[in-house]
Scaffold this motif. Structure first.
Motif, PDB file in Angstrom:
ATOM      1  N   LEU A  15       1.598   1.552   2.321  1.00  0.00           N
ATOM      2  CA  LEU A  15       1.618   0.477   3.301  1.00  0.00           C
ATOM      3  C   LEU A  15       0.265  -0.225   3.370  1.00  0.00           C
ATOM      4  N   ALA A  16      -0.820   0.550   3.294  1.00  0.00           N
ATOM      5  CA  ALA A  16      -2.162  -0.037   3.334  1.00  0.00           C
ATOM      6  C   ALA A  16      -2.419  -0.914   2.113  1.00  0.00           C
ATOM      7  N   VAL A  17      -1.978  -0.477   0.944  1.00  0.00           N
ATOM      8  CA  VAL A  17      -2.158  -1.274  -0.276  1.00  0.00           C
ATOM      9  C   VAL A  17      -1.336  -2.551  -0.196  1.00  0.00           C
ATOM     10  N   MET A  18      -0.102  -2.465   0.280  1.00  0.00           N
ATOM     11  CA  MET A  18       0.741  -3.653   0.419  1.00  0.00           C
ATOM     12  C   MET A  18       0.144  -4.647   1.414  1.00  0.00           C
ATOM     13  N   THR A  19      -0.396  -4.144   2.518  1.00  0.00           N
ATOM     14  CA  THR A  19      -1.028  -5.007   3.508  1.00  0.00           C
ATOM     15  C   THR A  19      -2.261  -5.688   2.935  1.00  0.00           C
TER      16      THR A  19
END
Length: 52
Positions: A15-19
């Motif tokens: 989720l952090a990478v996608m954000t």
């Protein structure tokens, strides 16, 4: 085939990478003709990540 994102920490990392990718694509502005101002690539990235 084993998935690396089964654990909670793996899901949070994904989720952090996608954000982060979405924020970076927000900074890329494509100039458009006069009636329109600029177009950012955020919506393209959001739809792509939604399919992923």
């Amino acid at each position: 085939m084993e998935s690396k994102f089964i654990t909670t920490s793996g899901k949070i990392a994904l989720l952090a990478v996608m954000t982060a990718l979405t924020v970076v694509t927000n900074l890329i502005m494509v100039p458009m003709p006069q009636p329109l101002a600029e177009y950012d690539l955020t919506s393209v990235m959001i739809y792509s990540l939604g399919i992923f």
